[in-house]
Each structure stands twice: as structure tokens, then as C-alpha cells.
Design a protein around this motif. Structure first.
Motif, PDB file in Angstrom:
ATOM      1  N   VAL A 178      19.814  23.173  52.363  1.00 49.50           N
ATOM      2  CA  VAL A 178      20.571  22.764  53.546  1.00 49.50           C
ATOM      3  C   VAL A 178      20.278  23.684  54.733  1.00 49.50           C
ATOM      4  O   VAL A 178      20.342  23.252  55.894  1.00 49.50           O
ATOM      5  N   LYS A 179      19.902  24.923  54.472  1.00 46.68           N
ATOM      6  CA  LYS A 179      19.589  25.865  55.555  1.00 46.68           C
ATOM      7  C   LYS A 179      18.316  25.474  56.299  1.00 46.68           C
ATOM      8  O   LYS A 179      18.083  25.937  57.406  1.00 46.68           O
ATOM      9  N   ALA A 180      17.503  24.607  55.703  1.00 48.98           N
ATOM     10  CA  ALA A 180      16.283  24.121  56.365  1.00 48.98           C
ATOM     11  C   ALA A 180      16.569  22.883  57.217  1.00 48.98           C
ATOM     12  O   ALA A 180      15.640  22.221  57.677  1.00 48.98           O
ATOM     13  N   GLU A 181      17.843  22.556  57.413  1.00 51.76           N
ATOM     14  CA  GLU A 181      18.300  21.469  58.273  1.00 51.76           C
ATOM     15  C   GLU A 181      17.978  20.076  57.739  1.00 51.76           C
ATOM     16  O   GLU A 181      17.804  19.133  58.495  1.00 51.76           O
ATOM     17  N   TYR A 182      17.927  19.937  56.425  1.00 49.41           N
ATOM     18  CA  TYR A 182      17.817  18.621  55.818  1.00 49.41           C
ATOM     19  C   TYR A 182      19.211  18.061  55.608  1.00 49.41           C
ATOM     20  O   TYR A 182      20.175  18.807  55.498  1.00 49.41           O
ATOM     21  N   PHE A 183      19.320  16.742  55.531  1.00 52.04           N
ATOM     22  CA  PHE A 183      20.602  16.138  55.203  1.00 52.04           C
ATOM     23  C   PHE A 183      20.376  14.905  54.335  1.00 52.04           C
ATOM     24  O   PHE A 183      19.334  14.271  54.389  1.00 52.04           O
ATOM     25  N   ALA A 184      21.370  14.620  53.499  1.00 52.32           N
ATOM     26  CA  ALA A 184      21.271  13.513  52.559  1.00 52.32           C
ATOM     27  C   ALA A 184      22.511  12.640  52.681  1.00 52.32           C
ATOM     28  O   ALA A 184      23.624  13.114  52.480  1.00 52.32           O
ATOM     29  N   THR A 185      22.319  11.380  53.022  1.00 55.60           N
ATOM     30  CA  THR A 185      23.430  10.434  53.099  1.00 55.60           C
ATOM     31  C   THR A 185      23.123   9.159  52.311  1.00 55.60           C
ATOM     32  O   THR A 185      23.981   8.296  52.206  1.00 55.60           O
ATOM     33  N   THR A 186      21.915   9.055  51.807  1.00 48.96           N
ATOM     34  CA  THR A 186      21.482   7.798  51.194  1.00 48.96           C
ATOM     35  C   THR A 186      22.008   7.626  49.778  1.00 48.96           C
ATOM     36  O   THR A 186      22.412   8.567  49.118  1.00 48.96           O
ATOM     37  N   SER A 187      21.945   6.400  49.326  1.00 45.88           N
ATOM     38  CA  SER A 187      22.272   6.072  47.944  1.00 45.88           C
ATOM     39  C   SER A 187      20.999   6.172  47.123  1.00 45.88           C
ATOM     40  O   SER A 187      19.977   5.599  47.493  1.00 45.88           O
ATOM     41  N   PRO A 188      21.020   6.910  46.010  1.00 41.80           N
ATOM     42  CA  PRO A 188      19.848   6.906  45.142  1.00 41.80           C
ATOM     43  C   PRO A 188      19.559   5.483  44.656  1.00 41.80           C
ATOM     44  O   PRO A 188      20.488   4.706  44.396  1.00 41.80           O
ATOM     45  N   ILE A 189      18.299   5.136  44.556  1.00 41.59           N
ATOM     46  CA  ILE A 189      17.890   3.815  44.089  1.00 41.59           C
ATOM     47  C   ILE A 189      17.188   3.994  42.759  1.00 41.59           C
ATOM     48  O   ILE A 189      16.289   4.826  42.636  1.00 41.59           O
ATOM     49  N   VAL A 190      17.592   3.222  41.768  1.00 40.83           N
ATOM     50  CA  VAL A 190      16.988   3.311  40.444  1.00 40.83           C
ATOM     51  C   VAL A 190      16.034   2.142  40.259  1.00 40.83           C
ATOM     52  O   VAL A 190      16.415   0.976  40.408  1.00 40.83           O
ATOM     53  N   ILE A 191      14.765   2.479  39.966  1.00 39.69           N
ATOM     54  CA  ILE A 191      13.735   1.476  39.706  1.00 39.69           C
ATOM     55  C   ILE A 191      13.073   1.885  38.396  1.00 39.69           C
ATOM     56  O   ILE A 191      12.421   2.932  38.327  1.00 39.69           O
ATOM     57  N   GLY A 192      13.259   1.067  37.377  1.00 34.13           N
ATOM     58  CA  GLY A 192      12.724   1.426  36.058  1.00 34.13           C
ATOM     59  C   GLY A 192      13.328   2.740  35.608  1.00 34.13           C
ATOM     60  O   GLY A 192      14.548   2.900  35.590  1.00 34.13           O
ATOM     61  N   ASN A 193      12.473   3.704  35.270  1.00 30.32           N
ATOM     62  CA  ASN A 193      12.969   5.033  34.873  1.00 30.32           C
ATOM     63  C   ASN A 193      12.739   6.053  35.989  1.00 30.32           C
ATOM     64  O   ASN A 193      12.407   7.205  35.729  1.00 30.32           O
TER      65      ASN A 193
END
Length: 165
Positions: free
Chosen positions: A102-117
Motif C-alpha cells: 500500500v505504501k507504493a500507492e496501489y489500491f484494490a477495489t475490484t472483485s476477484p474473478i474465478v476462471i477454472g483454477n
């Protein structure tokens, strides 16, 4: 292990008071999320089955788009750059892995998507100095299977089409 705390919605609440996730409904159970939180709720009665709370280290809490599911496991991205796997029946954490600092200024708001494994997760940045990427995680272990940057990196074809940051 993160501890449970009450979650409230409203002015000044974590996440700005908005639920932005798309719920999953499986066998009469609704699963949904907000930044640092995941829930299982009985779809018929509205009664909470479990609530999971991630003890954050920071990040942009503007929203969370939802959970991914593979078999009996749920996947949640946290604002501070982790992917968390939960047991769908109990809400107990199976594992968590850092995607980015997070200190590298990344952010995560998305929903993980499962495709196969493959559990596909993504992070956003601000172009070349903080490039965004998608990566595939093993649903059992959380280990990286592959990673793909959405913008070319130094020395890669197409980098000349990007202006200097």
C-alpha cells in the motif's frame, strides 16, 4: 487473525457509507463485501450468518466490488493490497497473501474473478511509475500463477507510445 468489530453505514463510516459490492447468492446464502469486511447473510431471513473483518494497514477505502468464489472458498481483495481466502460456511480465514504494498500507492477495489483454477486479482496504480496489473492466484494456496502488466514496462514493445510520467 483479524478481530471482529461492529460495522456501520452512514456519514463518515468506513467506505463512505456505501455498499458497492455485487452480492453472490449460493444455496440461499448472500455473500457481499465492503472495504475490509465480508458477510454471509441468510437470503430468506436477512439474518447474518457470519461477518469477517480485516485489520487494515491503510489504503484507499473508496469501495469494494465484491467477492470471488471457488468451491467452498471465498476471495476478498483488501484496500491495503491483500487477497484473503475465507471458508464460505464459517467466514474463517484460510490464508492471506500480499498482492502489492500500500505504501507504493496501489489500491484494490475490484472483485476477484474465478476462471477454472485461477483467482484473477487486479490492482490499480497511476500509469508508468505505479503500473497496474492483473495476476492469477492458485485458489488453494494463494501463490502467484502468472502476472500481466496493463502498461508496457521499460524495454518492452509499446513503451515509446507512453508519455513520460
Amino acid at each position: 487473525m483479524p478481530e471482529a468489530v461492529p460495522f456501520r453505514l452512514g456519514p463518515g463510516a468506513l467506505g463512505g457509507g456505501f455498499l458497492k459490492s455485487t452480492p453472490l447468492m449460493v444455496n440461499g446464502v448472500l455473500y457481499f463485501s465492503a472495504p475490509d469486511h465480508a458477510w454471509a447473510v441468510d437470503a430468506r431471513t436477512g439474518k447474518e450468518i457470519w461477518h469477517y473483518f480485516w485489520k487494515t494497514t491503510g489504503g484507499d477505502h473508496i469501495g469494494n466490488r465484491g467477492l470471488g468464489m471457488w468451491g467452498r472458498w471465498l476471495y476478498l481483495e483488501t484496500p491495503d493490497g491483500f487477497i484473503v481466502s475465507l471458508d464460505a460456511a464459517t467466514g474463517k480465514e484460510r490464508w492471506h497473501k500480499q498482492i502489492a504494498d500500500v505504501k507504493a500507492e496501489y489500491f484494490a477495489t475490484t472483485s476477484p474473478i474465478v476462471i477454472g483454477n485461477h483467482v484473477i486479482v487486479g490492482l490499480s496504480g497511476d500509469a508508468l511509475d505505479v503500473p497496474a496489473w492483473l495476476e492469477s492466484r492458485d485458489p488453494e494456496t494463494g501463490d502467484v500463477q502468472w502476472k500481466w502488466y496493463t502498461t508496457p514496462r521499460a524495454g518492452e514493445p509499446g513503451i515509446e507510445t507512453w508519455p513520460d510520467a
